[in-house]
Design a protein around this motif. Structure first.
Motif, mmCIF file in Angstrom:
data_model
loop_
_atom_site.group_PDB
_atom_site.id
_atom_site.type_symbol
_atom_site.label_atom_id
_atom_site.label_comp_id
_atom_site.label_asym_id
_atom_site.label_seq_id
_atom_site.Cartn_x
_atom_site.Cartn_y
_atom_site.Cartn_z
ATOM 1 N N VAL A 19 54.841 44.549 48.038
ATOM 2 C CA VAL A 19 55.505 43.266 47.943
ATOM 3 C C VAL A 19 54.560 42.118 48.212
ATOM 4 N N ALA A 20 53.783 42.197 49.282
ATOM 5 C CA ALA A 20 52.920 41.062 49.570
ATOM 6 C C ALA A 20 51.683 41.420 50.361
ATOM 7 N N PRO A 21 50.779 42.197 49.793
ATOM 8 C CA PRO A 21 49.490 42.287 50.464
ATOM 9 C C PRO A 21 48.881 40.899 50.328
ATOM 10 N N ALA A 22 48.489 40.268 51.421
ATOM 11 C CA ALA A 22 48.046 38.932 51.183
ATOM 12 C C ALA A 22 47.087 38.291 52.138
ATOM 13 N N PRO A 23 47.497 37.473 53.057
ATOM 14 C CA PRO A 23 46.748 36.259 53.322
ATOM 15 C C PRO A 23 45.273 36.481 53.625
ATOM 16 N N ALA A 24 44.469 35.700 52.974
ATOM 17 C CA ALA A 24 43.047 35.697 53.285
ATOM 18 C C ALA A 24 42.892 35.058 54.662
ATOM 19 N N LEU A 30 51.245 33.201 52.403
ATOM 20 C CA LEU A 30 51.370 34.527 51.809
ATOM 21 C C LEU A 30 51.280 34.404 50.299
ATOM 22 N N GLN A 31 50.614 35.365 49.687
ATOM 23 C CA GLN A 31 50.482 35.382 48.239
ATOM 24 C C GLN A 31 50.976 36.726 47.744
ATOM 25 N N LEU A 32 51.960 36.719 46.861
ATOM 26 C CA LEU A 32 52.435 37.963 46.269
ATOM 27 C C LEU A 32 51.386 38.464 45.300
ATOM 28 N N LYS A 33 50.874 39.666 45.545
ATOM 29 C CA LYS A 33 49.797 40.189 44.709
ATOM 30 C C LYS A 33 50.274 41.191 43.687
ATOM 31 N N GLY A 34 51.436 41.787 43.878
ATOM 32 C CA GLY A 34 51.908 42.735 42.890
ATOM 33 C C GLY A 34 53.114 43.499 43.363
ATOM 34 N N ARG A 35 53.636 44.292 42.446
ATOM 35 C CA ARG A 35 54.739 45.191 42.759
ATOM 36 C C ARG A 35 54.719 46.319 41.748
ATOM 37 N N HIS A 45 46.434 46.944 44.677
ATOM 38 C CA HIS A 45 46.682 45.549 45.029
ATOM 39 C C HIS A 45 46.134 45.170 46.404
ATOM 40 N N LEU A 46 45.651 46.140 47.166
ATOM 41 C CA LEU A 46 45.090 45.843 48.483
ATOM 42 C C LEU A 46 43.639 45.412 48.344
ATOM 43 N N ASP A 47 43.225 44.484 49.188
ATOM 44 C CA ASP A 47 41.855 43.967 49.171
ATOM 45 C C ASP A 47 41.109 44.537 50.370
ATOM 46 N N ALA A 48 40.041 45.276 50.123
ATOM 47 C CA ALA A 48 39.286 45.942 51.189
ATOM 48 C C ALA A 48 38.493 44.966 52.052
ATOM 49 N N ASP A 49 38.347 43.708 51.618
ATOM 50 C CA ASP A 49 37.523 42.742 52.341
ATOM 51 C C ASP A 49 38.296 41.829 53.282
ATOM 52 N N THR A 50 39.600 41.905 53.302
ATOM 53 C CA THR A 50 40.407 41.041 54.165
ATOM 54 C C THR A 50 41.613 41.824 54.656
ATOM 55 N N PHE A 51 42.465 41.197 55.456
ATOM 56 C CA PHE A 51 43.640 41.942 55.872
ATOM 57 C C PHE A 51 44.767 41.761 54.880
ATOM 58 N N ASN A 52 45.649 42.747 54.858
ATOM 59 C CA ASN A 52 46.726 42.819 53.879
ATOM 60 C C ASN A 52 48.027 43.179 54.577
ATOM 61 N N PHE A 53 49.125 42.767 53.961
ATOM 62 C CA PHE A 53 50.451 43.185 54.382
ATOM 63 C C PHE A 53 51.174 43.688 53.146
ATOM 64 N N GLY A 54 51.993 44.693 53.307
ATOM 65 C CA GLY A 54 52.778 45.204 52.193
ATOM 66 C C GLY A 54 54.070 45.789 52.708
ATOM 67 N N ALA A 86 42.183 38.349 65.669
ATOM 68 C CA ALA A 86 43.222 37.643 66.432
ATOM 69 C C ALA A 86 44.235 36.989 65.501
ATOM 70 N N LYS A 87 43.777 36.521 64.350
ATOM 71 C CA LYS A 87 44.683 35.907 63.379
ATOM 72 C C LYS A 87 45.675 36.926 62.826
ATOM 73 N N LEU A 88 45.266 38.192 62.754
ATOM 74 C CA LEU A 88 46.162 39.216 62.230
ATOM 75 C C LEU A 88 47.427 39.299 63.077
ATOM 76 N N GLY A 89 47.266 39.224 64.395
ATOM 77 C CA GLY A 89 48.424 39.262 65.274
ATOM 78 C C GLY A 89 49.369 38.098 65.034
ATOM 79 N N LEU A 90 48.812 36.908 64.854
ATOM 80 C CA LEU A 90 49.637 35.733 64.587
ATOM 81 C C LEU A 90 50.343 35.837 63.241
ATOM 82 N N LEU A 91 49.618 36.286 62.244
ATOM 83 C CA LEU A 91 50.211 36.401 60.911
ATOM 84 C C LEU A 91 51.245 37.514 60.838
ATOM 85 N N THR A 92 51.071 38.572 61.632
ATOM 86 C CA THR A 92 52.031 39.667 61.617
ATOM 87 C C THR A 92 53.418 39.159 62.002
ATOM 88 N N GLY A 93 53.479 38.272 62.989
ATOM 89 C CA GLY A 93 54.766 37.694 63.378
ATOM 90 C C GLY A 93 55.400 36.914 62.238
#
Length: 126
Positions: A19-24, A30-35, A45-54, A86-93
């Motif tokens: 649904v949304a592997p995303a934010p750089a 959040l950027q919808l990258k695919g489904r 759709h996952l980017d190995a160079d940054t964190f992703n959510f799906g 540290a940003k990953l924790g904030l973005l996870t919320g």
């Protein structure tokens, strides 16, 4: 009829919907990258160079009844700097508020390790 001590008859089928592997790291949006369906489509759709959510939707059959469950997938590269982590924790919320309720979550530091068995196991924990 089954007694209280008998095991459930369980099978699981997973239709993966990335649904949304995303934010750089420097982009708080959040950027919808695919489904789609299938874990390979999800990985694409996952980017190995940054964190992703799906978000992954799983159909599980328990005693001839189909249950729909959702698994939150988080990933970040192993070599990520501490301040970026540290940003990953904030973005996870923030992501959790967007996705709403889910039945389990998994974390990967290597997206090549993403697999359906982890999703199913995570949704059965809760």
């Amino acid at each position: 009829m089954r007694g209280a001590g008998d095991d459930d008859e369980r099978t699981a089928r997973c239709d993966c919907h990335p649904v949304a592997p995303a934010p750089a790291p420097k982009t708080p949006k959040l950027q919808l990258k695919g489904r789609g369906s299938g874990v390979d489509t999800f990985k694409d759709h996952l980017d190995a160079d940054t964190f992703n959510f799906g978000l992954v939707r799983i159909y599980e059959v328990i005693d001839k009844t189909t249950a729909v469950k959702f698994c939150l997938v988080k990933s970040q590269p192993e070599a990520t700097k501490i301040m970026v982590k540290a940003k990953l924790g904030l973005l996870t919320g923030a992501v959790t508020r967007v996705f709403g309720q889910y039945h389990g979550d998994v974390f990967y530091d290597n997206i090549d390790e993403v697999n359906v068995d982890d999703f199913v196991a995570a949704t059965r924990k809760k």
